[in-house]
Design a protein around this motif. Sequence first.
Motif, PDB file in Angstrom:
ATOM      1  N   LEU A  60     -22.025  -6.309  -8.178  1.00  0.00           N
ATOM      2  CA  LEU A  60     -21.720  -4.980  -7.638  1.00  0.00           C
ATOM      3  C   LEU A  60     -22.478  -4.659  -6.358  1.00  0.00           C
ATOM      4  O   LEU A  60     -22.094  -3.746  -5.621  1.00  0.00           O
ATOM      5  N   ASN A  61     -23.581  -5.372  -6.105  1.00  0.00           N
ATOM      6  CA  ASN A  61     -24.418  -5.098  -4.935  1.00  0.00           C
ATOM      7  C   ASN A  61     -24.802  -3.615  -4.887  1.00  0.00           C
ATOM      8  O   ASN A  61     -24.674  -2.944  -3.865  1.00  0.00           O
ATOM      9  N   LEU A  62     -25.279  -3.121  -6.020  1.00  0.00           N
ATOM     10  CA  LEU A  62     -25.622  -1.710  -6.152  1.00  0.00           C
ATOM     11  C   LEU A  62     -26.722  -1.330  -5.169  1.00  0.00           C
ATOM     12  O   LEU A  62     -27.729  -2.024  -5.040  1.00  0.00           O
ATOM     13  N   GLN A  63     -26.519  -0.213  -4.487  1.00  0.00           N
ATOM     14  CA  GLN A  63     -27.454   0.235  -3.459  1.00  0.00           C
ATOM     15  C   GLN A  63     -28.137   1.542  -3.874  1.00  0.00           C
ATOM     16  O   GLN A  63     -27.611   2.316  -4.675  1.00  0.00           O
ATOM     17  N   LYS A  64     -29.306   1.774  -3.294  1.00  0.00           N
ATOM     18  CA  LYS A  64     -30.012   3.028  -3.499  1.00  0.00           C
ATOM     19  C   LYS A  64     -29.117   4.189  -3.064  1.00  0.00           C
ATOM     20  O   LYS A  64     -28.496   4.129  -1.993  1.00  0.00           O
ATOM     21  N   GLY A  65     -29.032   5.208  -3.903  1.00  0.00           N
ATOM     22  CA  GLY A  65     -28.195   6.359  -3.579  1.00  0.00           C
ATOM     23  C   GLY A  65     -26.768   6.240  -4.067  1.00  0.00           C
ATOM     24  O   GLY A  65     -26.014   7.218  -4.006  1.00  0.00           O
TER      25      GLY A  65
ATOM     26  N   VAL B 284     -28.998   0.412 -17.557  1.00  0.00           N
ATOM     27  CA  VAL B 284     -29.307   1.789 -17.144  1.00  0.00           C
ATOM     28  C   VAL B 284     -30.707   1.874 -16.553  1.00  0.00           C
ATOM     29  O   VAL B 284     -30.928   2.600 -15.570  1.00  0.00           O
ATOM     30  N   GLN B 285     -31.644   1.131 -17.132  1.00  0.00           N
ATOM     31  CA  GLN B 285     -33.017   1.151 -16.594  1.00  0.00           C
ATOM     32  C   GLN B 285     -33.078   0.513 -15.212  1.00  0.00           C
ATOM     33  O   GLN B 285     -33.700   1.057 -14.290  1.00  0.00           O
ATOM     34  N   LEU B 286     -32.432  -0.652 -15.060  1.00  0.00           N
ATOM     35  CA  LEU B 286     -32.464  -1.350 -13.774  1.00  0.00           C
ATOM     36  C   LEU B 286     -31.765  -0.541 -12.686  1.00  0.00           C
ATOM     37  O   LEU B 286     -32.257  -0.452 -11.553  1.00  0.00           O
ATOM     38  N   ALA B 287     -30.613   0.054 -13.021  1.00  0.00           N
ATOM     39  CA  ALA B 287     -29.882   0.837 -12.025  1.00  0.00           C
ATOM     40  C   ALA B 287     -30.710   2.028 -11.554  1.00  0.00           C
ATOM     41  O   ALA B 287     -30.730   2.360 -10.362  1.00  0.00           O
ATOM     42  N   LYS B 288     -31.414   2.660 -12.490  1.00  0.00           N
ATOM     43  CA  LYS B 288     -32.283   3.774 -12.115  1.00  0.00           C
ATOM     44  C   LYS B 288     -33.425   3.292 -11.221  1.00  0.00           C
ATOM     45  O   LYS B 288     -33.782   3.951 -10.237  1.00  0.00           O
ATOM     46  N   MET B 289     -34.005   2.127 -11.555  1.00  0.00           N
ATOM     47  CA  MET B 289     -35.065   1.559 -10.727  1.00  0.00           C
ATOM     48  C   MET B 289     -34.574   1.240  -9.312  1.00  0.00           C
ATOM     49  O   MET B 289     -35.347   1.300  -8.353  1.00  0.00           O
ATOM     50  N   MET B 290     -33.284   0.905  -9.197  1.00  0.00           N
ATOM     51  CA  MET B 290     -32.706   0.594  -7.890  1.00  0.00           C
ATOM     52  C   MET B 290     -32.388   1.847  -7.087  1.00  0.00           C
ATOM     53  O   MET B 290     -31.956   1.756  -5.943  1.00  0.00           O
ATOM     54  N   GLY B 291     -32.585   3.004  -7.697  1.00  0.00           N
ATOM     55  CA  GLY B 291     -32.365   4.263  -6.980  1.00  0.00           C
ATOM     56  C   GLY B 291     -30.953   4.779  -7.061  1.00  0.00           C
ATOM     57  O   GLY B 291     -30.560   5.639  -6.263  1.00  0.00           O
ATOM     58  N   ALA B 292     -30.180   4.303  -8.010  1.00  0.00           N
ATOM     59  CA  ALA B 292     -28.802   4.765  -8.161  1.00  0.00           C
ATOM     60  C   ALA B 292     -28.733   5.934  -9.131  1.00  0.00           C
ATOM     61  O   ALA B 292     -29.608   6.123  -9.977  1.00  0.00           O
ATOM     62  N   GLU B 293     -27.679   6.732  -9.004  1.00  0.00           N
ATOM     63  CA  GLU B 293     -27.394   7.776  -9.985  1.00  0.00           C
ATOM     64  C   GLU B 293     -26.588   7.131 -11.112  1.00  0.00           C
ATOM     65  O   GLU B 293     -25.566   6.490 -10.862  1.00  0.00           O
TER      66      GLU B 293
END
Length: 322
Positions: A147-152, A169-178
């Motif tokens: 997904l190349n999830l980005q901050k924000g 959910v923990q990793l996505a939050k650590m990456m700065g995503a909502e």
Amino acid sequence: MEKQMNAAVLHRFGGPEEFRMEQVPLPEIAANEVLIKLQYSAVSSWDVFEREGGYAEMLGLEPSFPYILGSEGAGTVEAIGKDVDGFKKGDSVYTASFLNANGGTYAEYAAVGAQYVSLIPKSLGMREASAILGVGLTALRGLEDVLNLQKGGTILILGASGGVGHMAVQLAKMMGAEVIAVASSDDGVNLVQQLGIEKVVNGRSANALEQIKALVPNGIDNALFTAGGKLAQDLLELVRNEGCVAYPNGVQLDVNTAANLKVSSYNGEPEGEIIARLNHYIESKALTVHIAKEFQLEEIQAAHEALADHYSGKLIVGIDHE
């Protein structure tokens, strides 16, 4: 005399009733391998497919019996191959290694390639370490590599209280995503909220889809589905045009309904590079794994039967050494 160890073995593929506790030869290590005296092994959802012979058939393998399942565990270093650096006898380590030719982690000992072995970070106990790698790297692979999830960014995670999901959910939050999380039942919602996620919906509630729509009135750009079913199909409609959806292989999803989406299935295979990335998150952040229930290795049949029940997080077995 050849050294022996206790292991849960299969003499043929099939259901949980095929497990037998037996004495088998201690695995010998090659020059690039580590022999681990295991204290715990994870019991993972993908172990069922392997137990039934699914991977052997899919990959054209010719397995030898007795066959030892188990792809991840934790324990102490018992011996190291002559080409291995960075470990010494007695080190506390954890490992994830898929379809290991030497045999898996449902045993007192496992011989594993050194690239799949890491020192356990001080933030993790050995019990938790046994269960975090497989689900952690599967979640990380989906979020970062697919997904190349980005901050924000915004991401919808379905199956958020499951093994992979509660890592994601923990990793996505650590990456700065909502994060918008869809968990299974009230205990799953509670677990995800305890992990710091505010927007959580019980996917089993009668109006789950309406609740999720209310949280994302303008749709979402990214989704990680760690579970399938009708709700997964309905949620595809909430992903914006040209948005991205990822799901680990094994999740049932009909992608024909998602014509204008980038939908990617992937494997969460252990590799040295992604294990190192996950270790960084574990060491530098408060990434935790939830153990739903611990069995003993002798109870492996019951543990596999429990895989079909509702639970949050992961199942493990403890391994006693006589």
